[in-house]
Scaffold this motif. Sequence first.
Motif, PDB file in Angstrom:
ATOM      1  N   ASP A 176     -21.260  32.603 -18.104  1.00 48.57           N
ATOM      2  CA  ASP A 176     -21.407  33.772 -17.303  1.00 48.57           C
ATOM      3  C   ASP A 176     -20.007  33.870 -16.740  1.00 48.57           C
ATOM      4  O   ASP A 176     -19.486  32.765 -16.162  1.00 48.57           O
ATOM      5  N   SER A 177     -19.413  35.105 -16.481  1.00 51.44           N
ATOM      6  CA  SER A 177     -18.360  35.157 -15.689  1.00 51.44           C
ATOM      7  C   SER A 177     -18.522  36.086 -14.680  1.00 51.44           C
ATOM      8  O   SER A 177     -19.380  37.115 -14.743  1.00 51.44           O
ATOM      9  N   THR A 178     -17.920  35.780 -13.524  1.00 53.18           N
ATOM     10  CA  THR A 178     -18.190  36.567 -12.027  1.00 53.18           C
ATOM     11  C   THR A 178     -16.756  36.562 -11.336  1.00 53.18           C
ATOM     12  O   THR A 178     -16.072  35.776 -11.408  1.00 53.18           O
ATOM     13  N   ILE A 179     -16.802  38.147 -10.938  1.00 49.96           N
ATOM     14  CA  ILE A 179     -15.533  38.454 -10.293  1.00 49.96           C
ATOM     15  C   ILE A 179     -15.562  37.482  -8.931  1.00 49.96           C
ATOM     16  O   ILE A 179     -16.488  37.516  -8.432  1.00 49.96           O
ATOM     17  N   ARG A 180     -14.388  37.012  -8.579  1.00 49.14           N
ATOM     18  CA  ARG A 180     -14.323  36.246  -7.563  1.00 49.14           C
ATOM     19  C   ARG A 180     -14.496  36.852  -6.184  1.00 49.14           C
ATOM     20  O   ARG A 180     -13.883  37.965  -5.892  1.00 49.14           O
ATOM     21  N   ASP A 181     -15.031  36.321  -5.154  1.00 46.16           N
ATOM     22  CA  ASP A 181     -14.959  36.844  -3.867  1.00 46.16           C
ATOM     23  C   ASP A 181     -14.227  36.067  -2.738  1.00 46.16           C
ATOM     24  O   ASP A 181     -14.188  34.801  -3.111  1.00 46.16           O
ATOM     25  N   TYR A 182     -13.516  36.522  -1.940  1.00 47.91           N
ATOM     26  CA  TYR A 182     -12.879  35.833  -0.765  1.00 47.91           C
ATOM     27  C   TYR A 182     -13.416  36.232   0.674  1.00 47.91           C
ATOM     28  O   TYR A 182     -13.833  37.364   0.856  1.00 47.91           O
ATOM     29  N   GLN A 183     -13.119  35.213   1.517  1.00 48.23           N
ATOM     30  CA  GLN A 183     -13.559  35.372   2.889  1.00 48.23           C
ATOM     31  C   GLN A 183     -12.636  36.125   3.650  1.00 48.23           C
ATOM     32  O   GLN A 183     -11.418  35.676   3.743  1.00 48.23           O
ATOM     33  N   VAL A 184     -13.089  37.258   4.277  1.00 51.22           N
ATOM     34  CA  VAL A 184     -12.171  37.991   5.264  1.00 51.22           C
ATOM     35  C   VAL A 184     -12.932  38.002   6.728  1.00 51.22           C
ATOM     36  O   VAL A 184     -13.709  38.462   6.727  1.00 51.22           O
ATOM     37  N   VAL A 185     -11.957  37.553   7.485  1.00 52.96           N
ATOM     38  CA  VAL A 185     -12.314  37.292   8.708  1.00 52.96           C
ATOM     39  C   VAL A 185     -11.512  38.109   9.989  1.00 52.96           C
ATOM     40  O   VAL A 185     -10.284  38.146   9.797  1.00 52.96           O
TER      41      VAL A 185
END
Length: 845
Positions: A557-566
């Motif tokens: 399965d493929s998933t769009i990556r998430d990034y941490q924004v602070v």
Amino acid sequence: MTGDYYGNPADEMGNYYIGGLVGYAKGTFTETYASGAVRGIKEDPVYTGCIVGYVNGSLSITNSYYDKTKCDLGADGGENAASISGVVGKTTAEMYNQSTFENWDFVDTWKMMSQSYPFLQIYANSLVNAVVTTESLDGFVYDGLPKTPQVTMVSLFGGILTQGVDYSVNYVNNSESGSANISVCGHYPYGGCKNIPFEIAPLVIEPSIATIENVVYTGYPLTPKVSVNNGENILAITDYTVEYKDNINAGKAMAFVHLKGNYSGSGSQTFTIEKATPVINQMPMASDIPAGQQLGSSELLGGAANVEGVFIWETPQMTPLSENDGYVVAFVPIDTVDYNSVEFVVPLIVRDAASVVVRVNGAVLDSMVVIKGGSYTLPVLPDSIGYSFVGFYNGDLKVGDSGDEIIVNENTVVEAVYEIKTFVVRFVNNDMELQSEELSYGTLPTYKGSEPVKMATAQYTYIFKGWDPAISSVAEPAIYMAVFDSVVNKYEVLFKDYDGSILKDAVQYDYGTSSASIVKPINPTRQETAKYTYTFKRWNPTLADVTGNTVYTAEYDSTIRDYQVVFVNGNEELQSETVAYGEIPTYNGVEPSKPETAQHAYIFKDWAPVITPVTGNVTYTAVYDSIINKYDVMFMDYKGMVLSHSTYAYGTDASQIAKPDNPKRDTTAKYIYTFKGWTPSVTSVTDNATYTAVFDSTLRKYSVSFVSDGSVLETVDVVYGETPKYSGETPTKPSSKSYSYEFAGWSPKLGPVEKDLIYTAVFDSTVITGIADVHFANQGLSVKAVNRNIQISTATIGSAYVIFDMQGRVLRKGRVDSVNFNIVMPIAGNYLVKIGNQLRHISVK
């Protein structure tokens, strides 16, 4: 109910309506208290309360209390039906404090002593409240004589009472061991009794117990009479209790004696329980026996006794004579511990005999001697494994079968006869019969056909192994089943990646190996990109148990990556979230702020760095513009009045702050004031500031004069607040015909100085009469003490009289209704007598 109390302590017990003062009530309670515990006899009493158990209608409780240290219930029975004023539950310590009892009359009604609850003054002369001292109350031991420890002192509220005059002493229960009492009872004007308990210990002795006669076993506990002595004196049965041990079965028993009442101690004595002799209710009858047989072959029938047991021949191995007088029989009880055996003679008849012998294959199976003409029962012989029983034969003559009864008139030999058995034996392969034949017992079977075979399956290949069960000599019908060894088939399993690359070389597994047992590659991974991550999903096809050669391929399965924004404000994190690759982050919180410092205020400007679409983890920091602060500076006088008010920028030096001219403060009766400075000290501007004027104070001095009969005796300067002292000679005043004078003090009374003052000498006057009694001047009134009576003569009817103790407490008061009258004082001491406006001191011995 007014002026009532219960307890000290009181433990009120019951099982329906239970209260510290009353169980069932309505109306009004005031100036009452309860000092004891309240509890019910039943596990769940209906109504229990520390003051009242059940309120019937309405009840008002005011100025009333209970001791909550002893009673942990509510004031009423749990229904909260009473109208209660104030806090009624108090601790024991609070109940011992007079201040607890608000608005109670401690002048005429109530009285309290140290560490006590209040009590009514009508009981002030009651010896219940007396302190009684006696000789030692320890060590009394019963000897038949009364014990009379002497009372050495009785005091009531500090006064010492006289025995025979103020009280008498009696003794209660003072001859027997146990609790005794000294009863100290008052004589008029005293009343009530004080009970002083003491203990008389029982006399400790070592009792002697007479020999106890033997008794015979009955099956019940035996309690023979016991005689107990103290020396030569026989003790009454009321002076001790007896406990028996091991007193049911025959043997040694024990009696234990425990003294009670006036004596203390214990002892023991043994006694014997003898065996009982059984009673034979019916003599047994002996069965006839053939000559030559042992006595034990004769059965004893029909005997009976009063206990369980058996009848046996005393010499069962002997051979009885044809002519005899009978033989000894013993009755042996089952319970040989508690019963003896009984012996007696039973007649016996001995008759002529013949023998019977039974043989099997030449061996003797049974033999018996019986009375000639008597019967014999042939033994039961079952078929053997390989042979069938035919019957019993005497030569060629069949005598009978198993269990038949034959008549014996002479010595007889019989033989058991058998014939051999045959059985069917079969050989089978699965459901197909290969061979079947009938064979005699003991024959070894043989298979004569071709070797059996079994078809192979996807799972197994089969090889003939033998027969089940193993072939053995014929003993019963038998079926032999063909048995085969199985060899499990093997298959290849291969794992590939999504791109066709081999993840794990092919491995061979036995047919039927479970999918869980197949060794799979560690879950494969696929390289992530900046935009996507990949997660192993499954094998295609789905893993299954091994049934043939198989290839499995990995799927993902493929998933769009998430990034941490602070988003942060200084060291504070305002918002933290994950944002998908390529999206623009948004701050959703309240606009950031930065706390003012003493020097600056701050305004939010923007974020650093500039917000852009997400390509990785990022932190945005709040950025601010700064503005310098200004502060108010005030100067105030000692009354809080503002002298000046100005505004300065943060950091302005103290020397640049404009201060008011030195302020003033008015002089008071006590002080003169001089300006000292500002509090706090004036400093550079860092916040709003208020400065207050501070003054030094100096005590003022005043002129004080001492005057006697219009003449100034002395004048001094005295500092405010100090008490002046007269240092001259004591002032005097000449006597007149009727009075002499003695210096009594100054008017006004000397005290701390607050202004200029003049003190005038004051004198006491004494009537010059030459009379020893105390007289009231100008009234012709006489007061004197005779024993415990204050005698008042020539009093003016209608005038008020009051008697005080030396602490100023009112002891007696009223109106004069007779010219001459007496007042009885129960306790010796010093008192003040006031009649009208005249006050005098008198001593009562």
